[in-house]
Design an enzyme around this catalytic site. Structure first.
Site, PDB file in Angstrom:
ATOM      1  CD  GLU A   2      17.074  26.606  -6.248  1.00  0.00           C
ATOM      2  OE1 GLU A   2      17.195  26.254  -7.581  1.00  0.00           O
ATOM      3  OE2 GLU A   2      17.276  25.733  -5.442  1.00  0.00           O
TER       4      GLU A   2
ATOM      5  CD  GLU B 255      15.730  18.548  -9.747  1.00  0.00           C
ATOM      6  OE1 GLU B 255      17.016  18.756  -8.866  1.00  0.00           O
ATOM      7  OE2 GLU B 255      14.806  19.529  -9.440  1.00  0.00           O
TER       8      GLU B 255
HETATM    9  N1  LIG Z   1      16.264  23.841  -7.559  1.00  0.00           N
HETATM   10  C1  LIG Z   1      16.018  22.512  -7.963  1.00  0.00           C
HETATM   11  N2  LIG Z   1      16.486  21.783  -8.472  1.00  0.00           N
HETATM   12  N3  LIG Z   1      15.023  22.273  -6.543  1.00  0.00           N
HETATM   13  C2  LIG Z   1      14.762  23.157  -5.822  1.00  0.00           C
HETATM   14  C3  LIG Z   1      13.334  23.645  -5.799  1.00  0.00           C
HETATM   15  C4  LIG Z   1      12.470  22.391  -5.878  1.00  0.00           C
HETATM   16  C5  LIG Z   1      11.051  22.638  -5.159  1.00  0.00           C
HETATM   17  O1  LIG Z   1      10.090  22.986  -6.075  1.00  0.00           O
HETATM   18  C6  LIG Z   1       8.966  21.914  -5.978  1.00  0.00           C
HETATM   19  N4  LIG Z   1       8.656  21.861  -7.302  1.00  0.00           N
HETATM   20  C7  LIG Z   1       9.166  21.406  -8.357  1.00  0.00           C
HETATM   21  N5  LIG Z   1       8.403  21.265  -9.511  1.00  0.00           N
HETATM   22  C8  LIG Z   1       7.353  21.981  -9.149  1.00  0.00           C
HETATM   23  C9  LIG Z   1       6.127  22.098  -9.840  1.00  0.00           C
HETATM   24  N6  LIG Z   1       6.013  21.843 -11.136  1.00  0.00           N
HETATM   25  N7  LIG Z   1       4.922  22.904  -9.101  1.00  0.00           N
HETATM   26  C10 LIG Z   1       5.287  23.114  -7.874  1.00  0.00           C
HETATM   27  N8  LIG Z   1       6.264  22.868  -7.239  1.00  0.00           N
HETATM   28  C11 LIG Z   1       7.400  22.114  -7.866  1.00  0.00           C
HETATM   29  C12 LIG Z   1       9.668  20.959  -5.571  1.00  0.00           C
HETATM   30  O2  LIG Z   1       8.607  19.981  -4.805  1.00  0.00           O
HETATM   31  C13 LIG Z   1      10.874  21.349  -4.399  1.00  0.00           C
HETATM   32  O3  LIG Z   1      10.073  21.737  -3.256  1.00  0.00           O
END
Ligand SMILES: NC(=[NH2+])NCCC[C@H]1O[C@@H](n2cnc3c(N)ncnc32)[C@H](O)[C@@H]1O
Length: 412
Positions: A189, A198
């Site tokens: 997601e 983001e």
């Molecule tokens: N839908 C969004 N806008 N954000 C919802 C998901 C975002 C989740 O993914 C994690 N997250 C984001 N990028 C990464 C990445 N490259 N690697 C691991 N976790 C991630 C982040 O820490 C958060 O827990």
């Protein structure tokens, strides 16, 4: 209320560096160039600080500065993953039933086909999608990847719900962690405001190229950014018309400041009514998650042509997104998550882009133009959105208020 002077006397000045040029638009603002070293004297608000440069003092936009000595992380990972290490954002996402139920429906409706599959949940957060997989299907393993400190709690939640046999939590960035095997399904997601903000999608594409096996499934499988010209009376009257005659006084000299403060950036989490849409919406950008390349994200553009269906005031454009999750079963129906005004509201709601000057339009007018999304070359989670439009009225002759262009930073 402390004055700037009093606040100035309290705290020692802090050294900040200009990240990009800033040109003052009010006499109490202070212009500076990228690289200038400013002394911040007081931070009376989160957006505007009182600073001094070469003996001159004035307000500067905090977002244009970084602390002297702090190296510039173009991904701002400390702040980004720091924010996901606390519950606020996870509570907001889990409380968004439309979003979370959509992912639950994807797992449920593909439950049989998920049997014995290898799944990667990229950016699993609290692990909700991984827990759905373990609870509603029988995959052989789910690699739940989470870079923030939430991962420690995710492990506890997996254990607490008796899913440790199936779900393996890996803390780290998806681009950097090592998996013992390729995956059959990459679910994430990743959608931000306006779909791409983001730019977590870059991490999803890197993980796809590295870990998704040939013929593996991407969930979401496709995504579309949708736009519509709209009326925004409520927002316009709250932020701009308000200054016409508050308490019988004329505060219109503040309107240029209101313009700068409220209409320069996109308005996130704006809930537009279907009746505010002046025409049928249009999917301006469509992404195939199997083919999309990171380089495609640098600059994306599309033309649009809207036919005004009802008379009203053209205050701006509204944007939202829809994602689809293809079925694992041949011929199965895809699950759709639509964040538009005709669907159940989500925590993203919609994004409103306010023009500088509203324009009255009539049914039959057409609003043609183009949208260009440009990723920020320095700040990799940010982009700007440029909108060009021209109104071809079916009744009045075209004058200058019928053509316009505006660029919105999101946020740099
Ligand atoms: N839908 C969004 N806008 N954000 C919802 C998901 C975002 C989740 O993914 C994690 N997250 C984001 N990028 C990464 C990445 N490259 N690697 C691991 N976790 C991630 C982040 O820490 C958060 O827990």
């Amino acid at each position: 209320m402390q004055t700037e002077k009093e606040a100035e006397d309290d705290a020692p000045p802090e050294e900040y560096v200009g990240l990009s040029d800033f040109t003052a638009s009010g006499e109490d603002e202070l212009s500076f160039c990228s690289g200038d070293k400013l002394h911040v004297l007081s931070k009376s608000s989160s957006d505007w600080w009182w600073a001094e440069l070469r003996g001159v003092k004035g307000y500067v936009p905090a977002s244009y500065l970084r602390p002297e000595g702090a190296e510039e992380d173009p991904w701002q990972d400390e702040e980004y993953f720091g924010s996901y290490g606390t519950l606020t954002l996870h509570l907001e996402m889990l409380s968004d039933r439309s979003r979370t139920e959509a992912y639950r429906q994807v797992v449920l409706s593909n439950s049989a086909s998920l049997r014995d599959k290898v799944v990667m949940d990229l950016g699993c957060g609290t692990g909700i999608i991984s827990l759905f997989c373990a609870q509603l299907a029988q995959p052989s393993v789910v690699y739940a990847v989470e870079a923030s400190s939430m991962a420690d709690y995710t492990r506890q939640l997996v254990k607490q719900n008796g899913c440790e046999e199936v779900v393996t939590v890996l803390q780290g960035r998806a681009e950097e962690i090592e998996l013992p095997e390729r995956v059959d399904v990459l679910v994430s997601e990743w959608m931000g405001n306006c779909l791409l903000f983001e730019f977590m999608v870059e991490s999803v594409l890197l993980a796809r190229d590295r870990w998704l096996r040939e013929g593996g499934i991407m969930w979401p499988s496709s995504a579309a950014l949708t736009m519509v010209p709209c009326q925004a009376d409520r927002y316009f009257s709250e932020k701009m018309a308000f200054w016409e005659q508050p308490y019988g006084l004329d505060f219109t000299p503040l309107q240029p400041l209101a313009q700068q403060e409220f209409f320069t950036k996109p308005k996130f989490s704006y809930l537009i009514e279907p009746a505010d849409c002046l025409s049928a919406p249009s999917d301006v950008l469509c992404f195939n998650m199997y083919k999309l390349q990171i380089k495609d994200l640098e600059e994306m553009s599309a033309q649009f042509q809207f036919c005004v269906e009802r008379p009203g005031v053209f205050h701006g454009f509204t944007a939202w997104f829809t994602v689809h999750f293809e079925s694992l079963e041949k011929g199965g129906t895809a699950v759709e998550l639509n964040t538009g005004p005709d669907s159940e509201p989500t925590h993203w709601k919609q994004t409103l882009f306010m023009l500088d000057k509203p324009v009255c339009v009539c049914a039959g007018d057409s609003i043609g133009g183009a949208v260009v999304l440009r990723r920020n070359p320095v700040w990799r989670r940010h982009m700007s959105i440029t909108l060009n439009w021209s109104i071809n009225s079916s009744t009045e002759e075209t004058d200058d208020s019928q053509v316009g262009t505006k660029t919105f930073p999101m946020w740099r």
